[in-house]
Write an enzyme that holds these catalytic residues in place. Sequence first.
Site, PDB file in Angstrom:
ATOM      1  N   VAL A 275       0.841  -1.214   0.000  1.00 49.65           N
ATOM      2  CA  VAL A 275       0.000   0.000   0.000  1.00 49.65           C
ATOM      3  C   VAL A 275       0.874   1.262   0.000  1.00 49.65           C
ATOM      4  O   VAL A 275       0.557   2.250  -0.678  1.00 49.65           O
ATOM      5  CB  VAL A 275      -0.978  -0.010   1.200  1.00 49.65           C
ATOM      6  CG1 VAL A 275      -1.839   1.243   1.211  1.00 49.65           C
ATOM      7  CG2 VAL A 275      -1.862  -1.254   1.154  1.00 49.65           C
TER       8      VAL A 275
ATOM      9  N   LYS B 288      -6.897  -1.779   9.137  1.00 49.05           N
ATOM     10  CA  LYS B 288      -8.212  -2.201   9.668  1.00 49.05           C
ATOM     11  C   LYS B 288      -8.147  -2.750  11.087  1.00 49.05           C
ATOM     12  O   LYS B 288      -9.017  -2.500  11.909  1.00 49.05           O
ATOM     13  CB  LYS B 288      -8.854  -3.232   8.743  1.00 49.05           C
ATOM     14  CG  LYS B 288      -8.036  -4.511   8.595  1.00 49.05           C
ATOM     15  CD  LYS B 288      -7.754  -4.810   7.183  1.00 49.05           C
ATOM     16  CE  LYS B 288      -6.429  -5.526   7.053  1.00 49.05           C
ATOM     17  NZ  LYS B 288      -6.131  -5.918   5.707  1.00 49.05           N
TER      18      LYS B 288
ATOM     19  N   GLU C  71     -10.388   5.570   5.212  1.00 49.19           N
ATOM     20  CA  GLU C  71     -11.190   4.976   4.130  1.00 49.19           C
ATOM     21  C   GLU C  71     -10.563   3.672   3.617  1.00 49.19           C
ATOM     22  O   GLU C  71     -11.270   2.716   3.287  1.00 49.19           O
ATOM     23  CB  GLU C  71     -11.319   5.986   2.975  1.00 49.19           C
ATOM     24  CG  GLU C  71     -12.159   5.530   1.807  1.00 49.19           C
ATOM     25  CD  GLU C  71     -13.630   5.319   2.166  1.00 49.19           C
ATOM     26  OE1 GLU C  71     -14.307   6.316   2.434  1.00 49.19           O
ATOM     27  OE2 GLU C  71     -14.069   4.156   2.174  1.00 49.19           O
TER      28      GLU C  71
ATOM     29  N   VAL D 244     -11.218  -0.437   4.948  1.00 51.91           N
ATOM     30  CA  VAL D 244     -12.289  -1.379   4.583  1.00 51.91           C
ATOM     31  C   VAL D 244     -12.540  -1.318   3.089  1.00 51.91           C
ATOM     32  O   VAL D 244     -12.743  -0.240   2.534  1.00 51.91           O
ATOM     33  CB  VAL D 244     -13.641  -1.007   5.247  1.00 51.91           C
ATOM     34  CG1 VAL D 244     -14.630  -2.150   5.107  1.00 51.91           C
ATOM     35  CG2 VAL D 244     -13.473  -0.619   6.674  1.00 51.91           C
TER      36      VAL D 244
ATOM     37  N   ILE E 138     -12.832   0.679  -2.612  1.00 52.80           N
ATOM     38  CA  ILE E 138     -14.280   0.963  -2.687  1.00 52.80           C
ATOM     39  C   ILE E 138     -14.632   2.013  -1.647  1.00 52.80           C
ATOM     40  O   ILE E 138     -14.346   1.819  -0.462  1.00 52.80           O
ATOM     41  CB  ILE E 138     -15.133  -0.295  -2.386  1.00 52.80           C
ATOM     42  CG1 ILE E 138     -14.626  -1.493  -3.172  1.00 52.80           C
ATOM     43  CG2 ILE E 138     -16.599  -0.030  -2.657  1.00 52.80           C
ATOM     44  CD1 ILE E 138     -15.285  -2.798  -2.746  1.00 52.80           C
TER      45      ILE E 138
ATOM     46  N   GLU F 163      -2.828 -11.483   3.651  1.00 50.88           N
ATOM     47  CA  GLU F 163      -2.028 -11.021   4.783  1.00 50.88           C
ATOM     48  C   GLU F 163      -0.821 -11.942   4.922  1.00 50.88           C
ATOM     49  O   GLU F 163      -0.860 -13.098   4.485  1.00 50.88           O
ATOM     50  CB  GLU F 163      -2.856 -11.076   6.068  1.00 50.88           C
ATOM     51  CG  GLU F 163      -4.117 -10.247   6.030  1.00 50.88           C
ATOM     52  CD  GLU F 163      -3.839  -8.771   5.788  1.00 50.88           C
ATOM     53  OE1 GLU F 163      -3.008  -8.192   6.502  1.00 50.88           O
ATOM     54  OE2 GLU F 163      -4.454  -8.195   4.884  1.00 50.88           O
TER      55      GLU F 163
ATOM     56  N   LYS G  48     -13.186  -5.566   9.455  1.00 50.12           N
ATOM     57  CA  LYS G  48     -13.840  -4.651   8.516  1.00 50.12           C
ATOM     58  C   LYS G  48     -15.323  -4.477   8.862  1.00 50.12           C
ATOM     59  O   LYS G  48     -15.858  -3.377   8.774  1.00 50.12           O
ATOM     60  CB  LYS G  48     -13.655  -5.167   7.091  1.00 50.12           C
ATOM     61  CG  LYS G  48     -12.185  -5.105   6.653  1.00 50.12           C
ATOM     62  CD  LYS G  48     -11.942  -5.930   5.421  1.00 50.12           C
ATOM     63  CE  LYS G  48     -10.497  -5.832   4.951  1.00 50.12           C
ATOM     64  NZ  LYS G  48     -10.182  -6.819   3.906  1.00 50.12           N
TER      65      LYS G  48
ATOM     66  N   GLY H  92      -5.004  -4.866  -2.590  1.00 49.01           N
ATOM     67  CA  GLY H  92      -3.997  -4.554  -3.602  1.00 49.01           C
ATOM     68  C   GLY H  92      -3.479  -3.139  -3.426  1.00 49.01           C
ATOM     69  O   GLY H  92      -4.123  -2.290  -2.809  1.00 49.01           O
TER      70      GLY H  92
HETATM   71  N1  HSE Z   1      -5.923  -9.450   3.071  1.00 48.20           N
HETATM   72  C1  HSE Z   1      -6.918  -8.505   2.773  1.00 48.20           C
HETATM   73  C2  HSE Z   1      -7.869  -9.106   1.755  1.00 48.20           C
HETATM   74  C3  HSE Z   1      -6.277  -7.250   2.240  1.00 48.20           C
HETATM   75  O1  HSE Z   1      -7.549 -10.155   1.193  1.00 48.20           O
HETATM   76  O2  HSE Z   1      -8.947  -8.567   1.541  1.00 48.20           O
HETATM   77  C4  HSE Z   1      -7.152  -6.054   2.218  1.00 48.20           C
HETATM   78  O3  HSE Z   1      -7.604  -5.719   3.488  1.00 48.20           O
END
Ligand code: HSE
Length: 371
Positions: A13, A104, A128, A131, A135, A189, A204, A302
Amino acid sequence: MQINIGILGLGTVGCGTVEVLRRNAALVAKRSGCELRVTRIATRTPHKPRPVEVDRSLISGDVEAVLRDPDIHIVAELIGGVEPARDYVLRALAAGKSVVTANKELIAKHGGEIEEAAARAGVDFRFEGSVGGGIPLVAPLRESLIGNRVTQLMGILNGTTNYILTKMTQGGADFDDVLREAQSLGYAEADPTADVDGFDTTYKLAILAGIAFGAPVSPDSIAREGIRGVGARDIEYAREMGFVIKLIALGRQAEDGEIELRVHPALLPQGHPLASVNDVFNSVLMHGDAVGDVMFYGRGAGGEPTASAVVADLVEVARDLRCGAAGRGGGRRRAEFAWKDLAAFVTRLCVRVPVADRPRNAGAHRRCFRR
Ligand code: HSE
């Protein structure tokens, strides 16, 4: 006006954020009325090669240099995990810096404490990207849908498990191979337990439900089951019956105000709006008393999709700083709510009972439910 940004963390990120800020610098400056400039980046691995174009002189292993730099207006915390991220965020806020994060777990577990610290310091705190990746979910709930009583939110909030279930559904892929693929694509993760066992989804859901229902939600209060128990047979039988299996997050507020929260694999009719949400995509279907159903869909994980949300938050903070309105969202009053006990949930369940095909086993499934 120039707004200086310090970034903590240069992983998927962090790199996405640097890249989007670089590529869209002119656009962002025009829209925010400020030049957003990354002036320091701290990472545990300053010498590691990065997949993005970044001025190496900005990168160091020194978090203190970011937190103590009086010229930095906004800290973007993109490390992940609770500690030391929580400590860094609280120190940045105490130093009068606004903070943007995509973390998160931190928000789900300590969001209330951090929001209070931001309100005390009179600075902005936005999340933002925490979660649904790219989006927009937090801003719509806080702004566009603010006039509604949200009665239900139902979503697919984890890209990795949705990717795994999609590949298993589309043709016999092996669980471990798909998980490895998701990890190499930067979705999963580092510890796959967070994704596969549903913890990531509970974080989330806690964040979204906290905003939607105006109550602090602890992820521990959410009934949780991951996808380890879902086998090829379950998927095949579901298909025969006209369903698909998805890891669903559900938050629902009953007429009496009681709130039900759960995360588990669910059978969705093939025509359900969430049934065709595949691969790494996430989606949330919300119901508001005024608006009715609203659905959000996009990339939930991503680098660049999440960076899209991080940059949006940075721009919002920059706008606030430009017009002296930092801290405007602070001090939200939150009510306490009654959470429905797991034992009180009323729902339909599908139970598969494997029984050897012998005459004496006839009726075995009935014995499973005998009290
Ligand atoms: N590991 C999380 C997923 C990354 O696969 O949605 C985004 O929070």
